[in-house]
Motif scaffolding. Sequence first.
Motif, PDB file in Angstrom:
ATOM      1  N   PHE A 170      18.602   0.674  -5.775  1.00  0.00           N
ATOM      2  CA  PHE A 170      17.459   0.372  -6.642  1.00  0.00           C
ATOM      3  C   PHE A 170      17.955   0.071  -8.055  1.00  0.00           C
ATOM      4  N   LYS A 171      17.447  -1.013  -8.645  1.00  0.00           N
ATOM      5  CA  LYS A 171      17.815  -1.390 -10.012  1.00  0.00           C
ATOM      6  C   LYS A 171      16.559  -1.508 -10.860  1.00  0.00           C
ATOM      7  N   LYS A 172      16.642  -1.019 -12.067  1.00  0.00           N
ATOM      8  CA  LYS A 172      15.457  -1.024 -12.929  1.00  0.00           C
ATOM      9  C   LYS A 172      14.963  -2.439 -13.225  1.00  0.00           C
ATOM     10  N   GLU A 173      15.863  -3.416 -13.156  1.00  0.00           N
ATOM     11  CA  GLU A 173      15.475  -4.807 -13.421  1.00  0.00           C
ATOM     12  C   GLU A 173      14.424  -5.313 -12.427  1.00  0.00           C
ATOM     13  N   LEU A 174      14.323  -4.668 -11.293  1.00  0.00           N
ATOM     14  CA  LEU A 174      13.354  -5.089 -10.291  1.00  0.00           C
ATOM     15  C   LEU A 174      11.913  -4.928 -10.777  1.00  0.00           C
ATOM     16  N   VAL A 175      11.667  -3.907 -11.608  1.00  0.00           N
ATOM     17  CA  VAL A 175      10.281  -3.563 -11.927  1.00  0.00           C
ATOM     18  C   VAL A 175       9.963  -3.474 -13.414  1.00  0.00           C
ATOM     19  N   GLU A 176      10.970  -3.485 -14.288  1.00  0.00           N
ATOM     20  CA  GLU A 176      10.718  -3.139 -15.684  1.00  0.00           C
ATOM     21  C   GLU A 176       9.790  -4.110 -16.413  1.00  0.00           C
ATOM     22  N   ASN A 177       9.693  -5.346 -15.998  1.00  0.00           N
ATOM     23  CA  ASN A 177       8.808  -6.309 -16.665  1.00  0.00           C
ATOM     24  C   ASN A 177       7.636  -6.728 -15.793  1.00  0.00           C
ATOM     25  N   CYS A 178       7.334  -5.919 -14.787  1.00  0.00           N
ATOM     26  CA  CYS A 178       6.270  -6.256 -13.835  1.00  0.00           C
ATOM     27  C   CYS A 178       5.029  -5.394 -14.081  1.00  0.00           C
ATOM     28  N   GLN A 179       3.873  -6.015 -13.956  1.00  0.00           N
ATOM     29  CA  GLN A 179       2.614  -5.301 -14.135  1.00  0.00           C
ATOM     30  C   GLN A 179       1.994  -4.909 -12.792  1.00  0.00           C
ATOM     31  N   ASN A 180       2.093  -5.792 -11.804  1.00  0.00           N
ATOM     32  CA  ASN A 180       1.511  -5.545 -10.482  1.00  0.00           C
ATOM     33  C   ASN A 180       2.630  -5.347  -9.466  1.00  0.00           C
ATOM     34  N   ILE A 181       2.771  -4.127  -9.004  1.00  0.00           N
ATOM     35  CA  ILE A 181       3.920  -3.757  -8.184  1.00  0.00           C
ATOM     36  C   ILE A 181       3.457  -3.225  -6.835  1.00  0.00           C
ATOM     37  N   ALA A 182       3.971  -3.815  -5.753  1.00  0.00           N
ATOM     38  CA  ALA A 182       3.703  -3.327  -4.399  1.00  0.00           C
ATOM     39  C   ALA A 182       4.897  -2.514  -3.916  1.00  0.00           C
ATOM     40  N   VAL A 183       4.619  -1.399  -3.276  1.00  0.00           N
ATOM     41  CA  VAL A 183       5.667  -0.518  -2.752  1.00  0.00           C
ATOM     42  C   VAL A 183       5.420  -0.319  -1.259  1.00  0.00           C
ATOM     43  N   ILE A 184       6.432  -0.606  -0.433  1.00  0.00           N
ATOM     44  CA  ILE A 184       6.303  -0.473   1.016  1.00  0.00           C
ATOM     45  C   ILE A 184       7.198   0.654   1.522  1.00  0.00           C
ATOM     46  N   VAL A 185       6.590   1.589   2.271  1.00  0.00           N
ATOM     47  CA  VAL A 185       7.342   2.710   2.836  1.00  0.00           C
ATOM     48  C   VAL A 185       6.933   2.874   4.299  1.00  0.00           C
ATOM     49  N   GLY A 186       7.901   3.183   5.153  1.00  0.00           N
ATOM     50  CA  GLY A 186       7.629   3.360   6.572  1.00  0.00           C
ATOM     51  C   GLY A 186       7.108   4.745   6.919  1.00  0.00           C
ATOM     52  N   ASN A 187       6.855   4.964   8.211  1.00  0.00           N
ATOM     53  CA  ASN A 187       6.446   6.291   8.661  1.00  0.00           C
ATOM     54  C   ASN A 187       7.621   6.994   9.326  1.00  0.00           C
ATOM     55  N   GLU A 188       7.335   8.048  10.085  1.00  0.00           N
ATOM     56  CA  GLU A 188       8.413   8.827  10.698  1.00  0.00           C
ATOM     57  C   GLU A 188       9.187   8.012  11.735  1.00  0.00           C
ATOM     58  N   GLY A 189       8.598   6.932  12.246  1.00  0.00           N
ATOM     59  CA  GLY A 189       9.294   6.084  13.217  1.00  0.00           C
ATOM     60  C   GLY A 189      10.078   4.951  12.590  1.00  0.00           C
ATOM     61  N   GLY A 190       9.784   4.634  11.338  1.00  0.00           N
ATOM     62  CA  GLY A 190      10.491   3.577  10.638  1.00  0.00           C
ATOM     63  C   GLY A 190      10.039   2.182  11.050  1.00  0.00           C
ATOM     64  N   PHE A 191      10.776   1.192  10.564  1.00  0.00           N
ATOM     65  CA  PHE A 191      10.491  -0.211  10.846  1.00  0.00           C
ATOM     66  C   PHE A 191      11.423  -0.734  11.936  1.00  0.00           C
ATOM     67  N   SER A 192      10.905  -1.656  12.723  1.00  0.00           N
ATOM     68  CA  SER A 192      11.794  -2.391  13.624  1.00  0.00           C
ATOM     69  C   SER A 192      12.600  -3.378  12.780  1.00  0.00           C
ATOM     70  N   GLU A 193      13.705  -3.865  13.314  1.00  0.00           N
ATOM     71  CA  GLU A 193      14.518  -4.823  12.567  1.00  0.00           C
ATOM     72  C   GLU A 193      13.723  -6.096  12.292  1.00  0.00           C
TER      73      GLU A 193
END
Length: 233
Positions: A170-193
């Motif tokens: 994770f790098k701060k440059e990803l979000v530091e100048n952004c106002q609308n930010i989407a965050v995606i997180v999986g569940n206990e099973g995770g994501f398929s490839e």
Amino acid sequence: MRRFFGRLSGDKIIVDGNEFFHLKKVLRMEVGDKLIACVNDGYDYYCHIEKMDKSSALLAIDEKKLSPAEPKKNIVLFQMMPKKDYFDSILPKAIELGVSEIYFFTSSYTMVKTFKRERIDEQVKTACKQCERSVLPIVHDVIKFEDMLDILKAYDVVIFANEHDKENKFKKELVENCQNIAVIVGNEGGFSEEEAKAIIKNGGKSFTLGTRILRCDTAVIATLTLVGVFSDN
């Protein structure tokens, strides 16, 4: 000072429903008692109870202040639908960490596909009281993975906590100048490839949370903390 959610009625505030039950029956508050009321507009209303009947309390407003707890950035969590125990942990923690909206979505490894709206609404209010927020975050109805991909186009950046990623930090440059930010997180099973690749193809910025595989509720806390700190939320 106790905090309640109500609704404006002229220059007064009315507290009813479950909020009134808690005020009257649980806390045994009386006419003249002081409290903070919130009406979902970003302000804290410092009030006293002017009148009560069997089903509601009428509050007189003594002072109105902008709530200091409301987030300055629009952070929206897209959470793969987890099991109930994880759900009950993720929802309040996400609210405490400043999300304005939550989308739960189904995917290949989703076992639970619905939730009870009334129960969720009460959990949201409880979490907001805990962290002294005055605006109730929106919890959307459960959507499909494919529908989530379409919604992601509306955001400045999409942050993807990807258990398949072993390199990108994770790098701060990803979000530091952004106002609308989407965050995606999986569940206990995770994501398929295939799902992970689809998120990246649709603009998701993939990163690793380290060499240890975290529980999904821990991953939410870790990711939202990073986003909040580095976006100056």
